[in-house]
Scaffold this motif. Structure first.
Motif, mmCIF file in Angstrom:
data_model
loop_
_atom_site.group_PDB
_atom_site.id
_atom_site.type_symbol
_atom_site.label_atom_id
_atom_site.label_comp_id
_atom_site.label_asym_id
_atom_site.label_seq_id
_atom_site.Cartn_x
_atom_site.Cartn_y
_atom_site.Cartn_z
ATOM 1 N N CYS A 46 0.847 -1.197 0.000
ATOM 2 C CA CYS A 46 0.000 0.000 0.000
ATOM 3 C C CYS A 46 0.882 1.247 0.000
ATOM 4 O O CYS A 46 1.917 1.272 0.670
ATOM 5 N N ASP A 47 0.441 2.276 -0.717
ATOM 6 C CA ASP A 47 1.152 3.544 -0.653
ATOM 7 C C ASP A 47 0.582 4.382 0.486
ATOM 8 O O ASP A 47 -0.337 3.956 1.186
ATOM 9 N N THR A 48 1.116 5.571 0.665
ATOM 10 C CA THR A 48 0.684 6.424 1.774
ATOM 11 C C THR A 48 -0.698 7.020 1.559
ATOM 12 O O THR A 48 -1.288 7.566 2.487
ATOM 13 N N GLN A 49 -1.244 6.904 0.350
ATOM 14 C CA GLN A 49 -2.576 7.421 0.050
ATOM 15 C C GLN A 49 -3.668 6.378 0.263
ATOM 16 O O GLN A 49 -4.836 6.634 0.005
ATOM 17 N N GLY A 50 -3.278 5.158 0.673
ATOM 18 C CA GLY A 50 -4.259 4.106 0.899
ATOM 19 C C GLY A 50 -4.562 3.271 -0.326
ATOM 20 O O GLY A 50 -5.465 2.446 -0.303
ATOM 21 N N ASN A 51 -3.822 3.468 -1.412
ATOM 22 C CA ASN A 51 -3.979 2.619 -2.596
ATOM 23 C C ASN A 51 -3.195 1.342 -2.354
ATOM 24 O O ASN A 51 -2.017 1.391 -2.017
ATOM 25 N N CYS A 52 -3.851 0.200 -2.504
ATOM 26 C CA CYS A 52 -3.221 -1.079 -2.192
ATOM 27 C C CYS A 52 -3.339 -2.051 -3.360
ATOM 28 O O CYS A 52 -4.245 -1.945 -4.177
ATOM 29 N N ASP A 53 -2.422 -2.991 -3.381
ATOM 30 C CA ASP A 53 -2.468 -4.088 -4.329
ATOM 31 C C ASP A 53 -2.163 -5.358 -3.551
ATOM 32 O O ASP A 53 -1.268 -5.378 -2.706
ATOM 33 N N VAL A 54 -2.928 -6.404 -3.812
ATOM 34 C CA VAL A 54 -2.770 -7.671 -3.108
ATOM 35 C C VAL A 54 -2.528 -8.767 -4.127
ATOM 36 O O VAL A 54 -3.274 -8.892 -5.095
ATOM 37 N N LYS A 55 -1.486 -9.547 -3.916
ATOM 38 C CA LYS A 55 -1.170 -10.684 -4.776
ATOM 39 C C LYS A 55 -1.183 -11.942 -3.905
ATOM 40 O O LYS A 55 -0.578 -11.981 -2.840
ATOM 41 N N THR A 56 -1.888 -12.977 -4.360
ATOM 42 C CA THR A 56 -2.014 -14.228 -3.613
ATOM 43 C C THR A 56 -1.410 -15.366 -4.422
ATOM 44 O O THR A 56 -1.653 -15.467 -5.625
#
Length: 185
Positions: free
Chosen positions: A162-172
């Motif tokens: 996640c960046d500091t702006q709350g944008n996240c990416d999740v990889k499983t």
């Protein structure tokens, strides 16, 4: 004059109209979800983890990663920014969602922080031994997760950035743990 003020007020009110809500659900341009960490989706898709690697081999979302007990393996990632970002690693058992209960590692990374991962790229060394997945950076222990009472065929390794702006990416990734005795035979 009253007519001009009336027209201006109508124009101002119509310009302030509310937009519809998408309940925070957005997608990256590649179709992947952006997760804010509490199970809901948020952000503008600007934070996408690239080049998730296990032992110097690229893996893509959902692929099977095979590791051997009592042998360390390396997990690498590339963030879209070298500014501050967070990387969390999770071990999911029996298809449970990621949460604080199954978090292995939580790292504050990037050039904006004094951390063990000061760049856009980062890596940890992990090892499966005695029904624990333990991770470190160099000689610094960063976390572990026990899976003693769980089925080894249903493990998932989750990388969330996640960046500091709350944008996240999740990889499983599906995680298969081979016994070191199976290899020796």
């Amino acid at each position: 004059m009253k007519h001009i003020l009336f027209i201006i007020s109508i124009l101002l009110l119509s310009a302030c109209g509310g937009g519809g809500s998408d309940n925070g659900n957005t997608s990256n341009t590649d179709g992947s979800q952006i997760d804010n960490g509490n199970g809901t989706v948020t952000g503008d898709g600007s934070f996408i983890l690239h080049n998730i690697r296990f032992d110097s081999k690229d893996y893509y979302e959902g692929e099977l990663v095979t590791v051997t007990e009592n042998t360390s393996f390396e997990v690498q990632w590339v963030s879209p920014t070298s500014a501050g970002y967070i990387i969390d690693l999770y071990l999911s058992t029996n298809d449970q969602a990621y949460s604080d209960n199954n978090k292995i590692v939580g790292l504050k990374c990037g050039s904006d922080s004094l951390s063990l991962c000061p760049n856009a790229t980062g890596e940890v060394q992990c090892e499966v031994a005695n029904n624990n997945l333990t991770c470190s950076i160099g000689s610094d222990f960063v976390g572990s997760e026990n899976f003693q009472d769980n089925d080894l065929t249903k493990l998932k390794f989750i990388v969330k950035g996640c960046d500091t702006q709350g944008n996240c990416d999740v990889k499983t990734f599906e995680l298969s743990v081979q016994s070191s005795t199976d290899i020796a035979e």
